[in-house]
Design a protein around this motif. Structure first.
Motif, PDB file in Angstrom:
ATOM      1  N   PRO A 140       0.832  -1.212   0.000  1.00 14.83           N
ATOM      2  CA  PRO A 140       0.000   0.000   0.000  1.00 14.83           C
ATOM      3  C   PRO A 140       0.861   1.254   0.000  1.00 14.83           C
ATOM      4  N   ARG A 141       0.416   2.237  -0.790  1.00 16.57           N
ATOM      5  CA  ARG A 141       1.185   3.469  -0.938  1.00 16.57           C
ATOM      6  C   ARG A 141       0.832   4.421   0.200  1.00 16.57           C
ATOM      7  N   ILE A 142       1.857   4.975   0.827  1.00 15.38           N
ATOM      8  CA  ILE A 142       1.664   5.997   1.856  1.00 15.38           C
ATOM      9  C   ILE A 142       2.524   7.183   1.446  1.00 15.38           C
ATOM     10  N   SER A 143       1.940   8.381   1.439  1.00 11.23           N
ATOM     11  CA  SER A 143       2.655   9.568   0.972  1.00 11.23           C
ATOM     12  C   SER A 143       2.976  10.494   2.143  1.00 11.23           C
ATOM     13  N   PRO A 144       4.255  10.547   2.556  1.00  8.50           N
ATOM     14  CA  PRO A 144       4.605  11.423   3.679  1.00  8.50           C
ATOM     15  C   PRO A 144       4.433  12.891   3.307  1.00  8.50           C
ATOM     16  N   PRO A 162      -7.140  27.884  -2.391  1.00 11.99           N
ATOM     17  CA  PRO A 162      -8.448  28.111  -3.041  1.00 11.99           C
ATOM     18  C   PRO A 162      -9.414  26.944  -2.820  1.00 11.99           C
ATOM     19  N   ARG A 163      -8.888  25.771  -2.430  1.00 17.03           N
ATOM     20  CA  ARG A 163      -9.742  24.587  -2.227  1.00 17.03           C
ATOM     21  C   ARG A 163     -10.441  24.584  -0.871  1.00 17.03           C
ATOM     22  N   PHE A 164      -9.991  25.428   0.080  1.00 19.30           N
ATOM     23  CA  PHE A 164     -10.543  25.403   1.441  1.00 19.30           C
ATOM     24  C   PHE A 164     -11.967  25.925   1.481  1.00 19.30           C
ATOM     25  N   ALA A 173       1.380  22.973   4.375  1.00 18.22           N
ATOM     26  CA  ALA A 173       1.632  21.537   4.236  1.00 18.22           C
ATOM     27  C   ALA A 173       2.108  21.232   2.826  1.00 18.22           C
ATOM     28  N   GLY A 174       2.784  20.097   2.685  1.00 17.17           N
ATOM     29  CA  GLY A 174       3.214  19.670   1.355  1.00 17.17           C
ATOM     30  C   GLY A 174       3.874  18.305   1.378  1.00 17.17           C
ATOM     31  N   PHE A 175       3.858  17.643   0.228  1.00 17.81           N
ATOM     32  CA  PHE A 175       4.378  16.278   0.101  1.00 17.81           C
ATOM     33  C   PHE A 175       5.900  16.248   0.004  1.00 17.81           C
ATOM     34  N   ALA A 176       6.491  15.220   0.638  1.00 16.13           N
ATOM     35  CA  ALA A 176       7.936  14.999   0.517  1.00 16.13           C
ATOM     36  C   ALA A 176       8.263  14.535  -0.895  1.00 16.13           C
ATOM     37  N   ARG A 188      11.587  23.639   2.120  1.00 10.32           N
ATOM     38  CA  ARG A 188      11.252  23.904   0.709  1.00 10.32           C
ATOM     39  C   ARG A 188       9.795  24.325   0.566  1.00 10.32           C
ATOM     40  N   GLU A 189       8.893  23.589   1.209  1.00 12.87           N
ATOM     41  CA  GLU A 189       7.462  23.903   1.076  1.00 12.87           C
ATOM     42  C   GLU A 189       7.157  25.315   1.602  1.00 12.87           C
ATOM     43  N   VAL A 190       7.773  25.662   2.735  1.00 12.03           N
ATOM     44  CA  VAL A 190       7.516  26.989   3.311  1.00 12.03           C
ATOM     45  C   VAL A 190       8.054  28.069   2.368  1.00 12.03           C
ATOM     46  N   CYS A 208      -2.437   9.808  10.440  1.00  5.79           N
ATOM     47  CA  CYS A 208      -2.810   9.200   9.169  1.00  5.79           C
ATOM     48  C   CYS A 208      -3.883  10.082   8.539  1.00  5.79           C
ATOM     49  N   TRP A 209      -3.737  10.397   7.261  1.00  5.73           N
ATOM     50  CA  TRP A 209      -4.696  11.272   6.574  1.00  5.73           C
ATOM     51  C   TRP A 209      -5.109  10.552   5.281  1.00  5.73           C
ATOM     52  N   PRO A 210      -6.163   9.727   5.370  1.00  2.00           N
ATOM     53  CA  PRO A 210      -6.461   8.809   4.256  1.00  2.00           C
ATOM     54  C   PRO A 210      -7.199   9.460   3.093  1.00  2.00           C
ATOM     55  N   PRO A 212      -5.899  10.776  -0.385  1.00  2.00           N
ATOM     56  CA  PRO A 212      -6.240   9.365  -0.281  1.00  2.00           C
ATOM     57  C   PRO A 212      -5.217   8.535   0.512  1.00  2.00           C
ATOM     58  N   HIS A 213      -3.977   9.001   0.685  1.00  2.00           N
ATOM     59  CA  HIS A 213      -3.012   8.133   1.389  1.00  2.00           C
ATOM     60  C   HIS A 213      -1.861   8.940   1.986  1.00  2.00           C
ATOM     61  N   SER A 214      -2.166  10.058   2.631  1.00  2.00           N
ATOM     62  CA  SER A 214      -1.090  10.847   3.229  1.00  2.00           C
ATOM     63  C   SER A 214      -0.781  10.389   4.651  1.00  2.00           C
ATOM     64  N   ASP A 233      -1.518  30.650  -7.526  1.00  2.94           N
ATOM     65  CA  ASP A 233      -2.413  29.495  -7.740  1.00  2.94           C
ATOM     66  C   ASP A 233      -2.601  28.621  -6.497  1.00  2.94           C
ATOM     67  N   GLU A 234      -1.518  28.308  -5.767  1.00  2.14           N
ATOM     68  CA  GLU A 234      -1.619  27.373  -4.639  1.00  2.14           C
ATOM     69  C   GLU A 234      -2.139  28.052  -3.375  1.00  2.14           C
ATOM     70  N   ILE A 235      -1.692  29.294  -3.114  1.00  2.00           N
ATOM     71  CA  ILE A 235      -2.023  29.984  -1.867  1.00  2.00           C
ATOM     72  C   ILE A 235      -2.811  31.252  -2.200  1.00  2.00           C
ATOM     73  N   ARG A 253     -10.513  17.626  14.438  1.00  2.49           N
ATOM     74  CA  ARG A 253      -9.769  16.370  14.508  1.00  2.49           C
ATOM     75  C   ARG A 253      -8.535  16.355  13.598  1.00  2.49           C
ATOM     76  N   SER A 254      -8.269  17.440  12.889  1.00  2.88           N
ATOM     77  CA  SER A 254      -7.119  17.452  11.980  1.00  2.88           C
ATOM     78  C   SER A 254      -5.841  17.813  12.745  1.00  2.88           C
ATOM     79  N   ILE A 255      -4.713  17.347  12.230  1.00  2.00           N
ATOM     80  CA  ILE A 255      -3.443  17.690  12.876  1.00  2.00           C
ATOM     81  C   ILE A 255      -3.150  19.180  12.704  1.00  2.00           C
ATOM     82  N   ALA A 256      -3.674  19.787  11.629  1.00  2.00           N
ATOM     83  CA  ALA A 256      -3.500  21.237  11.448  1.00  2.00           C
ATOM     84  C   ALA A 256      -4.078  21.967  12.665  1.00  2.00           C
ATOM     85  N   ARG A 257      -5.287  21.594  13.040  1.00  2.00           N
ATOM     86  CA  ARG A 257      -5.956  22.236  14.170  1.00  2.00           C
ATOM     87  C   ARG A 257      -5.210  21.937  15.474  1.00  2.00           C
TER      88      ARG A 257
HETATM   89  N1  NAI Z   1      -4.591  16.596   8.320  1.00  2.00           N
HETATM   90  C1  NAI Z   1      -4.443  17.892   8.163  1.00  2.00           C
HETATM   91  O1  NAI Z   1      -4.609  18.673   9.108  1.00  2.00           O
HETATM   92  C2  NAI Z   1      -4.038  18.467   6.828  1.00  2.00           C
HETATM   93  C3  NAI Z   1      -3.725  17.628   5.791  1.00  2.00           C
HETATM   94  N2  NAI Z   1      -3.281  18.131   4.588  1.00  2.00           N
HETATM   95  C4  NAI Z   1      -2.923  17.177   3.541  1.00  2.00           C
HETATM   96  O2  NAI Z   1      -1.545  17.308   3.290  1.00  2.00           O
HETATM   97  C5  NAI Z   1      -1.274  16.875   1.968  1.00  2.00           C
HETATM   98  C6  NAI Z   1      -0.367  17.886   1.309  1.00  2.00           C
HETATM   99  O3  NAI Z   1      -0.970  19.150   1.288  1.00  2.00           O
HETATM  100  P1  NAI Z   1      -0.977  20.125   0.022  1.00  2.00           P
HETATM  101  O4  NAI Z   1      -0.736  21.481   0.522  1.00  2.00           O
HETATM  102  O5  NAI Z   1      -2.208  19.881  -0.771  1.00  2.00           O
HETATM  103  O6  NAI Z   1       0.288  19.566  -0.813  1.00  2.00           O
HETATM  104  P2  NAI Z   1       1.311  20.332  -1.742  1.00  2.00           P
HETATM  105  O7  NAI Z   1       1.634  21.687  -1.200  1.00  2.00           O
HETATM  106  O8  NAI Z   1       2.442  19.374  -1.949  1.00  2.00           O
HETATM  107  O9  NAI Z   1       0.530  20.566  -3.103  1.00  2.00           O
HETATM  108  C7  NAI Z   1      -0.304  19.618  -3.721  1.00  2.00           C
HETATM  109  C8  NAI Z   1       0.318  19.231  -5.045  1.00  2.00           C
HETATM  110  O10 NAI Z   1       1.277  18.200  -4.819  1.00  2.00           O
HETATM  111  C9  NAI Z   1       1.264  17.276  -5.877  1.00  2.00           C
HETATM  112  N3  NAI Z   1       0.951  15.948  -5.329  1.00  2.00           N
HETATM  113  C10 NAI Z   1      -0.242  15.360  -5.150  1.00  2.00           C
HETATM  114  N4  NAI Z   1      -0.107  14.143  -4.590  1.00  2.00           N
HETATM  115  C11 NAI Z   1       1.206  13.962  -4.393  1.00  2.00           C
HETATM  116  C12 NAI Z   1       1.975  12.896  -3.837  1.00  2.00           C
HETATM  117  N5  NAI Z   1       1.395  11.796  -3.364  1.00  2.00           N
HETATM  118  N6  NAI Z   1       3.306  13.069  -3.763  1.00  2.00           N
HETATM  119  C13 NAI Z   1       3.890  14.180  -4.227  1.00  2.00           C
HETATM  120  N7  NAI Z   1       3.225  15.214  -4.770  1.00  2.00           N
HETATM  121  C14 NAI Z   1       1.896  15.106  -4.850  1.00  2.00           C
HETATM  122  C15 NAI Z   1       0.212  17.749  -6.866  1.00  2.00           C
HETATM  123  O11 NAI Z   1       0.872  18.518  -7.831  1.00  2.00           O
HETATM  124  C16 NAI Z   1      -0.685  18.622  -6.009  1.00  2.00           C
HETATM  125  O12 NAI Z   1      -1.320  19.615  -6.761  1.00  2.00           O
HETATM  126  C17 NAI Z   1      -2.630  16.694   1.298  1.00  2.00           C
HETATM  127  O13 NAI Z   1      -2.935  15.307   1.323  1.00  2.00           O
HETATM  128  C18 NAI Z   1      -3.578  17.434   2.209  1.00  2.00           C
HETATM  129  O14 NAI Z   1      -4.879  16.893   2.189  1.00  2.00           O
HETATM  130  C19 NAI Z   1      -3.120  19.481   4.396  1.00  2.00           C
HETATM  131  C20 NAI Z   1      -3.444  20.351   5.398  1.00  2.00           C
HETATM  132  C21 NAI Z   1      -3.990  19.913   6.660  1.00  2.00           C
END
Ligand code: NAI
Ligand code: MG
Ligand code: ZN
Length: 277
Positions: A140-144, A162-164, A173-176, A188-190, A208-210, A212-214, A233-235, A253-257
Motif C-alpha cells: 500500500p502506498r503511503i505519501s509522507p 483556493p480549495r478550502f 503543508a506539502g508532500f515529501a 522547501r514547502e515553506v 494518518c490522513w487517508p 487518499p493516502h497521506s 495558484d496554490e495559496i 480532529r485534523s493535525i493542522a488544528r
Molecule cells: N490533516 C491535516 O490537518 C491536513 C492535511 N493536509 C494534507 O496534506 C497533503 C499535502 O498538502 P498540500 O498542501 O495539498 O500539498 P502540496 O503543497 O504538496 O501541493 C499539492 C500538489 O502536490 C502534488 N501531489 C499530489 N499528490 C502527491 C503525492 N502523493 N506526492 C507528491 N506530490 C503530490 C500535486 O501537484 C498537487 O497539486 C494533502 O494530502 C492534504 O490533504 C493538508 C493540510 C492539513
C-alpha cells in the motif's frame, strides 16, 4: 478478545460471519447504527461487489470491506464520504473506514504489475500484491507530507488554499519529494508557498490522513526571516494572525488544528489538546 481496532491480513474471504463495510464512489454505506453491518446480511443486499478484503478485527470481531462498482440503494441506508465520518462520530469507526478506504484504493490500483502489465495476485498473510513474472511486490502506498505551524511570538502564520472552505485558514503543508529529509521538505514547502525562512524546527506528532493516502508529520517552527509572498495558484492568501484574533480554523480532529491548539494552549497556559491519531 482484544478490545479496539487491529488491522490484519489473516482473514479468509470464504469464512462466513463478522462485520462488513461497503464502499463506493459515494462513500461508505451507513444506517442509524453507523457504517458497520453484519457481513452476511450486507452480502444479501443488491450490491455490485468489485472486491472483498479482510481488513482487521474490531473488539475481536473480523471486519471485511466490500468494494463496490457503484453505489446502489439499500433500504434505510445512505452513503457518506470519508470526510463526513472524520468530522463527526466515533473516532475508532473512522479509523476502520480510513484503513478500508486506503486498502480498497490500493488493491484497485494494483491489479496489474506496474513493470510488465500482467495481472498481480494477493500475497497470503501479507498486505501486498505480487507479480510472479517480475518477482515484484507492491505494498500500500503511503505519501509522507509535512505540516508546520510557523510562529513569531504571539503571531502565527496561516494560509488558505483556493480549495478550502470559505474563510478558513490553516497551517502550511506539502508532500515529501524523493531525496528529501522531513526537514528539507518543510523548508522547501515553506519557501515555495510563502517565501519565508524558518528555524528551530521541532517534530510534534503525526496523523494518518487517508485522503487518499497521506501520512502527516506535524512540526512547529519559528519564523527566521522574509516577508510573506503567497505562491500563485496554490495559496490564495497568507497572513500573520495574533493568537487572540484568529480566523475560522480547520476541523478539530485534523493535525493542522492540533498544531494550532497546542501552541495556543502553551502560550496561554491552557490544558494541552490530544492529537487524534
Ligand atoms: N490533516 C491535516 O490537518 C491536513 C492535511 N493536509 C494534507 O496534506 C497533503 C499535502 O498538502 P498540500 O498542501 O495539498 O500539498 P502540496 O503543497 O504538496 O501541493 C499539492 C500538489 O502536490 C502534488 N501531489 C499530489 N499528490 C502527491 C503525492 N502523493 N506526492 C507528491 N506530490 C503530490 C500535486 O501537484 C498537487 O497539486 C494533502 O494530502 C492534504 O490533504 C493538508 C493540510 C492539513
Ligand atoms: Mg501545500
Ligand atoms: Zn510484472
Amino acid at each position: 478478545m482484544t478490545p479496539g481496532w487491529i488491522t490484519t491480513t489473516l482473514l479468509d474471504n470464504d469464512t462466513p460471519g463478522g462485520w462488513a463495510v461497503a464502499r463506493s464512489r459515494e462513500g461508505f454505506l451507513h444506517d442509524d447504527n453507523g457504517p458497520l453491518f453484519p457481513r452476511e446480511w450486507l452480502k444479501r443486499q443488491d450490491l455490485s461487489v468489485f472486491a472483498e478484503h479482510g481488513i482487521g478485527h474490531l473488539d475481536g470481531e473480523p471486519v471485511y470491506l466490500l468494494e463496490l462498482n457503484a453505489a446502489s440503494d439499500v433500504p434505510g441506508c445512505s452513503w457518506q464520504g470519508l470526510r463526513g465520518f472524520m468530522l463527526q462520530g466515533d473516532h475508532t469507526l473512522y479509523k476502520v473506514l480510513g484503513y478500508a478506504a486506503q486498502i480498497g484504493t490500493w488493491a484497485r490500483e494494483h491489479r496489474f504489475c506496474g513493470s510488465c502489465g500482467q495481472a498481480m495476485a494477493k500475497v497470503p498473510r501479507e498486505r501486498a500484491m505480487y507479480c510472479q513474472a517480475c518477482d515484484l511486490r507492491s505494498y500500500p502506498r503511503i505519501s509522507p507530507s509535512m505540516i508546520v505551524l510557523i510562529t513569531r511570538g504571539d503571531e502565527i502564520l496561516l494560509a488558505r488554499s483556493p480549495r478550502f472552505v470559505s474563510g478558513v485558514y490553516s497551517t502550511l503543508a506539502g508532500f515529501a519529494e524523493p531525496g528529501e529529509s522531513a526537514e528539507d521538505c518543510l523548508i522547501r514547502e515553506v519557501r515555495e508557498e510563502v517565501q519565508v525562512e524558518v528555524k528551530n524546527i521541532q517534530y510534534i506528532g503525526s496523523q494518518c490522513w487517508p485522503f487518499p493516502h497521506s501520512m502527516m508529520l506535524g512540526f512547529h517552527a519559528e519564523y527566521a526571516g522574509g516577508d510573506i509572498v503567497p505562491q500563485a495558484d496554490e495559496i490564495e492568501d497568507a497572513q500573520w494572525f495574533n493568537i487572540r484574533e484568529l480566523p475560522p480554523l480547520p476541523a478539530s480532529r485534523s493535525i493542522a488544528r492540533y498544531l494550532i491548539d497546542l501552541y495556543l494552549a502553551r502560550r496561554l497556559g491552557h490544558a494541552e489538546p490530544v492529537l487524534p491519531g
